[in-house]
Write a protein that holds these residues in place. Sequence first.
Motif, PDB file in Angstrom:
ATOM      1  N   GLU A   5       0.820  -1.206   0.000  1.00  0.00           N
ATOM      2  CA  GLU A   5       0.000   0.000   0.000  1.00  0.00           C
ATOM      3  C   GLU A   5       0.851   1.251   0.000  1.00  0.00           C
ATOM      4  O   GLU A   5       0.455   2.290  -0.508  1.00  0.00           O
ATOM      5  CB  GLU A   5      -0.947  -0.001   1.208  1.00  0.00           C
ATOM      6  N   GLN A   6       2.055   1.185   0.588  1.00  0.00           N
ATOM      7  CA  GLN A   6       2.869   2.389   0.715  1.00  0.00           C
ATOM      8  C   GLN A   6       3.731   2.657  -0.499  1.00  0.00           C
ATOM      9  O   GLN A   6       3.977   3.793  -0.860  1.00  0.00           O
ATOM     10  CB  GLN A   6       3.755   2.294   1.961  1.00  0.00           C
ATOM     11  N   ARG A   7       4.237   1.601  -1.151  1.00  0.00           N
ATOM     12  CA  ARG A   7       5.112   1.867  -2.284  1.00  0.00           C
ATOM     13  C   ARG A   7       5.132   0.690  -3.242  1.00  0.00           C
ATOM     14  O   ARG A   7       4.913  -0.455  -2.869  1.00  0.00           O
ATOM     15  CB  ARG A   7       6.520   2.207  -1.815  1.00  0.00           C
ATOM     16  N   ILE A  66      -3.434   6.844   2.837  1.00  0.00           N
ATOM     17  CA  ILE A  66      -2.408   6.463   1.870  1.00  0.00           C
ATOM     18  C   ILE A  66      -3.024   6.218   0.496  1.00  0.00           C
ATOM     19  O   ILE A  66      -2.514   6.679  -0.528  1.00  0.00           O
ATOM     20  CB  ILE A  66      -1.655   5.212   2.353  1.00  0.00           C
ATOM     21  N   ALA A  99       5.611   5.853  -4.472  1.00  0.00           N
ATOM     22  CA  ALA A  99       4.928   5.945  -3.182  1.00  0.00           C
ATOM     23  C   ALA A  99       4.280   7.319  -3.040  1.00  0.00           C
ATOM     24  O   ALA A  99       4.620   8.082  -2.130  1.00  0.00           O
ATOM     25  CB  ALA A  99       5.914   5.695  -2.049  1.00  0.00           C
ATOM     26  N   ALA A 102       2.338   7.913   0.455  1.00  0.00           N
ATOM     27  CA  ALA A 102       3.247   7.926   1.593  1.00  0.00           C
ATOM     28  C   ALA A 102       4.125   9.167   1.590  1.00  0.00           C
ATOM     29  O   ALA A 102       4.342   9.795   2.633  1.00  0.00           O
ATOM     30  CB  ALA A 102       4.106   6.664   1.590  1.00  0.00           C
ATOM     31  N   ILE A 106       4.357  11.988   4.446  1.00  0.00           N
ATOM     32  CA  ILE A 106       5.625  12.259   5.129  1.00  0.00           C
ATOM     33  C   ILE A 106       5.960  13.743   5.060  1.00  0.00           C
ATOM     34  O   ILE A 106       6.386  14.352   6.050  1.00  0.00           O
ATOM     35  CB  ILE A 106       6.754  11.411   4.518  1.00  0.00           C
TER      36      ILE A 106
END
Length: 224
Positions: A5-7, A66, A99, A102, A106
Motif C-alpha cells: 500500500e505504501q510503495r 495512503i 509511493a 506515503a 511524510i
Amino acid sequence: MHDTEQRTPKEDTVTERVVLAYPGGLDTSVAIGWIAERTGAEVVISFERGVPVALDGEPVTVLQAIQRLGARAGAQGVGRIDLVEDRLVGIKSREVYEAPGALALITAHQELENVTVERELARYKRQVEQRWGELVYDGLWFSPLKRALDGFVEEASRYVTGDIRMTLHGGRAVVTGRRSGQSLYDFHLATYDSGDTFDQSAAQGFIEIFGLSSKMAARRAARA
C-alpha cells in the motif's frame, strides 16, 4: 514487481542499469510528465498525535489516507523515487519506487513536526527515524530495538496534532499552510517588526558564552 500500500518498486532491465533514465509508463501509479494533470490539486491533511485522521475534513484511516492521497498525488506526478541503495547482503541495487500517498503524508507530517516538536527532541528524532527505517528495511519489524524505538516515536509525537495544507502539482508536494493548537511558533518572538517581544539585549551574553570554546581554540591555534 511487488506492490504494497505504501510503495511500488519497479525492477526491470532499465532499473538495473544506473545510467539509464527510468521512462515510466501507463502501468505506473505516478503519472509521467506528459500525462500528469495540468492544474494543481490542494489538500488539507489533519493529524492527531502524528497519525493522519482526515483529508479535507473527512475522517480517514491511515490506510485510506495512503490510498486516497496516492491517487491524488500520483495523478500530479508526485511520488517516484529513483535511487541506489545498499541491500542487507552488501549488494548495491538501483531501485525505482512509487509511493505518492506515503511521500505526501511524510512531507505534511514533517512540516507539522517543525511547528510542534521542541528543537532538541526534533534533532534526536531524525536519528531515530534513520535507524527505525534501517530496521524495517532489514526485516526486523519485531526486534526489541524496533519496539523500543516505537515507544520513543509515540512519545515524540504527543503534540503532533494539527492541519497541513499542501499543493500537489508538477511532481511536487508543497506545503502552503500550517495550523496547530500545539504549535511552538510564536509570531511575536519570531517577527522582525516593531511588535517583536524577544529581548534583543540577551543576545550579547549568549553569543559570548556560545562562542567561548571556539574563541579559546582559535587563541591556541594562533600561538602554534
